[in-house]
Write a protein that holds these residues in place. Structure first.
Motif, PDB file in Angstrom:
ATOM      1  N   ARG A 172      20.919 -22.611 -23.551  1.00  0.00           N
ATOM      2  CA  ARG A 172      19.437 -23.308 -22.814  1.00  0.00           C
ATOM      3  C   ARG A 172      19.861 -23.777 -21.697  1.00  0.00           C
ATOM      4  O   ARG A 172      19.138 -22.967 -20.501  1.00  0.00           O
ATOM      5  CB  ARG A 172      18.869 -23.341 -24.175  1.00  0.00           C
ATOM      6  CG  ARG A 172      17.903 -22.560 -25.119  1.00  0.00           C
ATOM      7  CD  ARG A 172      16.680 -23.550 -25.707  1.00  0.00           C
ATOM      8  NE  ARG A 172      16.737 -24.812 -26.177  1.00  0.00           N
ATOM      9  CZ  ARG A 172      17.472 -24.657 -27.545  1.00  0.00           C
ATOM     10  NH1 ARG A 172      17.385 -23.280 -28.783  1.00  0.00           N
ATOM     11  NH2 ARG A 172      18.098 -25.741 -28.209  1.00  0.00           N
ATOM     12  N   LEU A 195      28.236 -18.511 -20.450  1.00  0.00           N
ATOM     13  CA  LEU A 195      27.904 -17.852 -21.556  1.00  0.00           C
ATOM     14  C   LEU A 195      28.099 -16.560 -22.250  1.00  0.00           C
ATOM     15  O   LEU A 195      27.893 -15.987 -22.841  1.00  0.00           O
ATOM     16  CB  LEU A 195      26.483 -16.963 -20.784  1.00  0.00           C
ATOM     17  CG  LEU A 195      25.076 -17.855 -20.973  1.00  0.00           C
ATOM     18  CD1 LEU A 195      23.706 -17.498 -19.727  1.00  0.00           C
ATOM     19  CD2 LEU A 195      24.408 -18.741 -21.897  1.00  0.00           C
ATOM     20  N   VAL A 242      21.000 -21.384 -18.920  1.00  0.00           N
ATOM     21  CA  VAL A 242      20.279 -20.373 -18.904  1.00  0.00           C
ATOM     22  C   VAL A 242      19.282 -20.897 -17.806  1.00  0.00           C
ATOM     23  O   VAL A 242      18.607 -19.718 -16.472  1.00  0.00           O
ATOM     24  CB  VAL A 242      19.499 -20.000 -20.158  1.00  0.00           C
ATOM     25  CG1 VAL A 242      18.250 -19.210 -19.592  1.00  0.00           C
ATOM     26  CG2 VAL A 242      20.439 -18.810 -21.213  1.00  0.00           C
TER      27      VAL A 242
END
Length: 325
Positions: A149, A139, A152
């Motif tokens: 996403r 990230l 995450v």
């Protein structure tokens, strides 16, 4: 003529002790027994009245214990599969010496299991920590939203896994806050928390009759979560998991049933770092050990058995009439 009640011995309190206590004297020769308490008489199989006046070695039948009595100190001794902690104080002028023996077998077993559990959990922490590090490193870069996403989501999965490991590690150290509650309250909490996994697996989960029980609500919840998750993950895909209850006198029995393959050695499943044969995927093998630790902590029993075509993981907990734990 009125009979006079026998005067109790001033050292009668010794017979109430759980430890074996042997008092002895040593007047320049081999130690001689002065008195043994009830626990010592049971340990060495010698009646109290026959032990007094005999050489210590004739009673304990071990040169190791005779030598310990003569020099004083402490040692642990293995005898007939038991671990005994032996402590001795030397006899002095006009004062008897004492040999005290305590059975610490169960204590040593639990210590060994806790050490193993801590080692297992320490090892298990490495995987989610490494996963989180990889996610955070990825990230740092400017990623497309969809890929970000995804990373995450992976990170959140690792955080959830870390949370469960922390719960497993802390369970033995949290103070017990027992209260009387309906089982339905614990079932409702477990149902809400397990709903996403039940839906994702296309499974069904049902709970049985309500009973009043005496338990720490959080620890009871953890037992239910561990057993139902175990049934969901190792039972057949899209299978039915049923939690049933039954009164057993002053106790309440709870059983979690699934349609998994028959179990082999069920007793070993509740040991630390143990998983069922043929079980794949991730897992520390700690879930059922944690269940056993909690259930035995409130005085209950835990076991697994085959009931017809289903596996049953069962435990007992005090009914609502029990006093505070």
């Amino acid at each position: 003529m009125t009979e006079t009640a026998a005067t109790p011995r001033p050292d009668a309190w010794m017979d109430a002790l759980g430890q074996a206590v042997l008092l002895f004297e040593s007047a320049g020769g081999a130690p001689t027994v002065v008195r043994v308490n009830a626990a010592a008489a049971r340990l060495w199989g010698v009646p109290q009245e026959r032990a007094a006046g005999r050489p210590l070695l004739e009673v304990v039948r071990r040169h190791t214990l005779e030598a310990l009595a003569e020099r004083g100190g402490e040692l642990e001794l293995e005898m007939a599969g038991r671990t005994l902690r032996c402590t001795a104080t030397r006899a002095g002028p006009g004062e008897p010496g004492a040999l005290i023996v305590e059975d610490v077998t169960e204590h040593r077993r639990r210590e060994a299991e806790l050490r193993e559990a801590a080692a297992v959990l320490s090892h298990e922490f490495r995987t989610p920590v490494a996963g989180l590090r990889g996610v955070l490193e990825a990230l740092e870069y400017d990623l497309p939203p969809e890929l970000a996403r995804k990373f995450v989501g992976q990170g959140l999965q690792e955080v959830e896994r870390l949370g469960r490991l922390v719960e497993d590690l802390a369970v033995g150290f949290r103070p017990t806050r027992a209260r009387t509650l309906p089982l339905a309250e614990a079932f409702a909490r477990a149902g809400r928390l397990l709903a996403p996994e039940v839906t994702a697996r296309g499974a069904s989960l049902t709970f049985g009759d309500d009973h009043l029980v005496r338990a720490d609500p959080d620890k009871l919840l953890q037992v239910l979560l561990n057993l139902v998750e175990n049934a969901l993950r190792y039972g057949p895909p899209a299978g039915a998991v049923e939690v049933i209850t039954a009164g057993r006198g002053a106790w309440v029995e709870v059983a979690v049933l699934d349609g998994g393959v028959p179990l082999g050695d069920t007793a070993s499943l509740f040991r630390a770092h143990t998983r069922g044969p043929g079980v794949g995927g991730q897992g520390s093998g700690m879930g059922l050990y944690i269940v056993r630790s909690i259930v035995e902590g409130w005085g209950g029993q835990v076991w697994a058995e085959r009931r017809g075509e289903r596996n049953a993981f069962c435990f007992t907990l005090p009914g609502g009439g029990h006093r505070d734990l």
